[in-house]
Design a protein around this motif. Structure first.
Motif, short mmCIF file in Angstrom:
data_model
loop_
_atom_site.label_atom_id
_atom_site.label_comp_id
_atom_site.label_asym_id
_atom_site.label_seq_id
_atom_site.Cartn_x
_atom_site.Cartn_y
_atom_site.Cartn_z
N LEU A 147 0.84 -1.20 0.00
CA LEU A 147 0.00 0.00 0.00
C LEU A 147 0.88 1.25 0.00
O LEU A 147 0.57 2.23 -0.68
CB LEU A 147 -0.94 -0.02 1.20
N GLN A 148 1.97 1.21 0.72
CA GLN A 148 2.91 2.34 0.75
C GLN A 148 3.39 2.66 -0.66
O GLN A 148 3.44 3.83 -1.06
CB GLN A 148 4.10 2.03 1.65
N VAL A 192 -4.04 2.27 -6.60
CA VAL A 192 -4.71 1.78 -5.40
C VAL A 192 -6.22 1.80 -5.63
O VAL A 192 -6.78 2.80 -6.07
CB VAL A 192 -4.35 2.64 -4.17
N GLY A 193 -6.85 0.68 -5.34
CA GLY A 193 -8.30 0.58 -5.39
C GLY A 193 -8.85 0.65 -3.97
O GLY A 193 -8.48 1.53 -3.19
N ARG A 194 -9.64 -0.33 -3.62
CA ARG A 194 -10.23 -0.37 -2.27
C ARG A 194 -9.14 -0.68 -1.24
O ARG A 194 -8.25 -1.48 -1.49
CB ARG A 194 -11.29 -1.45 -2.19
N ILE A 195 -9.27 -0.03 -0.09
CA ILE A 195 -8.36 -0.28 1.03
C ILE A 195 -9.20 -0.76 2.20
O ILE A 195 -10.20 -0.12 2.57
CB ILE A 195 -7.60 1.01 1.43
N ASN A 196 -8.80 -1.89 2.78
CA ASN A 196 -9.46 -2.41 3.98
C ASN A 196 -10.97 -2.62 3.76
O ASN A 196 -11.78 -2.33 4.61
CB ASN A 196 -9.22 -1.48 5.17
N VAL A 224 1.79 5.44 6.04
CA VAL A 224 1.00 4.24 5.71
C VAL A 224 0.54 3.52 6.97
O VAL A 224 -0.49 2.85 6.96
CB VAL A 224 1.77 3.31 4.74
N PHE A 225 1.25 3.67 8.08
CA PHE A 225 0.82 3.05 9.34
C PHE A 225 -0.52 3.60 9.81
O PHE A 225 -1.18 3.00 10.64
CB PHE A 225 1.85 3.27 10.45
N GLY A 226 -0.93 4.74 9.30
CA GLY A 226 -2.22 5.31 9.66
C GLY A 226 -3.41 4.56 9.06
O GLY A 226 -4.55 4.83 9.42
N HIS A 227 -3.14 3.63 8.16
CA HIS A 227 -4.22 2.86 7.54
C HIS A 227 -4.55 1.63 8.38
O HIS A 227 -3.66 0.94 8.87
CB HIS A 227 -3.84 2.42 6.13
N LYS A 228 -5.83 1.38 8.48
CA LYS A 228 -6.30 0.21 9.20
C LYS A 228 -6.45 -0.93 8.19
O LYS A 228 -6.96 -0.72 7.08
CB LYS A 228 -7.66 0.54 9.83
N ILE A 229 -5.98 -2.11 8.55
CA ILE A 229 -6.13 -3.30 7.71
C ILE A 229 -6.73 -4.38 8.62
O ILE A 229 -6.03 -5.02 9.39
CB ILE A 229 -4.79 -3.77 7.11
N ASP A 230 -8.03 -4.54 8.54
CA ASP A 230 -8.73 -5.49 9.40
C ASP A 230 -8.53 -6.93 8.93
O ASP A 230 -8.27 -7.18 7.75
CB ASP A 230 -10.24 -5.20 9.40
N ASN A 231 -8.71 -7.86 9.85
CA ASN A 231 -8.70 -9.26 9.49
C ASN A 231 -9.83 -9.52 8.50
O ASN A 231 -10.92 -8.95 8.62
CB ASN A 231 -8.86 -10.15 10.73
N LEU A 232 -9.55 -10.36 7.51
CA LEU A 232 -10.50 -10.75 6.46
C LEU A 232 -10.95 -9.58 5.59
O LEU A 232 -12.00 -9.63 4.97
CB LEU A 232 -11.70 -11.50 7.04
N SER A 233 -10.13 -8.53 5.53
CA SER A 233 -10.42 -7.41 4.63
C SER A 233 -9.62 -7.57 3.34
O SER A 233 -8.65 -8.34 3.28
CB SER A 233 -10.09 -6.08 5.30
N VAL A 234 -10.02 -6.81 2.32
CA VAL A 234 -9.35 -6.83 1.02
C VAL A 234 -8.81 -5.44 0.71
O VAL A 234 -9.52 -4.45 0.84
CB VAL A 234 -10.34 -7.24 -0.11
N THR A 235 -7.56 -5.39 0.28
CA THR A 235 -6.94 -4.17 -0.22
C THR A 235 -6.50 -4.48 -1.64
O THR A 235 -5.76 -5.42 -1.87
CB THR A 235 -5.76 -3.75 0.66
N GLU A 236 -6.99 -3.68 -2.58
CA GLU A 236 -6.77 -3.98 -4.00
C GLU A 236 -5.77 -3.01 -4.62
O GLU A 236 -5.90 -1.80 -4.51
CB GLU A 236 -8.10 -3.87 -4.74
#
Length: 190
Positions: A150-151, A183-187, A161-173
């Motif tokens: 993502l960075q 970058v598409g969808r984040i988290n 980039v540490f300011g972004h949340k990445i939840d379990n079972l999420s998709v970052t495209e």
């Protein structure tokens, strides 16, 4: 054009820094796994880190998608002596604060730096792009791994980039085109 669908593994429920420890994921939320599976391209290749929390998550969502061998270069950051400790349990508070506040070359004792992690994940992504040009890839990995990519896509520093949340079972495209990463969808939680 290649698209990467970065999926963070299922939760471990650990309340500490979990890097290379092989903790199992809680995959009891079958409805969330079903939604995630439906949200991913049906013809994508699936790869994961070699840690059980990622391999089990990948197995749970792969369905009929072709599965690539696990890749140890997609492991989470190696926290060395800090592994499985909470932030406040680390003896050298000055070092751990610097590690999180100025990510880059600072390493935990016996571990790796942000730059080490980024270089390792970049190698894995380059191999995947070379071996499977133009393919969609579902990569089941870890918080830090996803943030390294993502960075690059956002063209920001590690601290930002540490300011972004990445939840379990999420998709970052992320989509790779001739001009670089988009970058598409984040988290995104389907």
């Amino acid at each position: 054009m290649s698209r990467f669908f970065w999926v963070r593994h299922g939760p471990t429920h650990a309340k500490s820094m979990v890097g290379w420890s092989d903790l199992a994921a809680d995959l009891s939320d079958t409805a969330a796994l079903t939604r995630l599976n439906r949200a991913l391209p049906s013809d994508a290749l699936v790869i994961s880190s070699d840690l059980v929390r990622a391999t089990a998550t990948a197995d749970a969502i792969s369905g009929t998608r072709p599965r690539l061998p696990h890749d140890p270069d997609l492991r989470e950051m190696h926290f060395g002596a800090w592994e499985l400790q909470r932030f406040d349990e680390v003896e050298d508070q000055t070092l751990i604060r610097a590690f999180w506040e100025r990510p880059g070359d600072i390493r935990p004792p016996g571990g790796e730096s942000w730059h080490d992690l980024s270089a390792r994940v970049d190698r894995a992504v380059a191999r995947l792009l070379a071996a499977h040009p133009g393919r969609d890839i579902v990569a089941v990995a870890h918080f830090g791994v996803i943030l390294t990519q993502l960075q690059q896509g956002l063209k920001v520093g590690a601290y930002e980039v540490f300011g972004h949340k990445i939840d379990n079972l999420s998709v970052t495209e992320l989509t790779r085109q001739d001009a670089g990463w988009q970058v598409g969808r984040i988290n995104h939680s389907p």
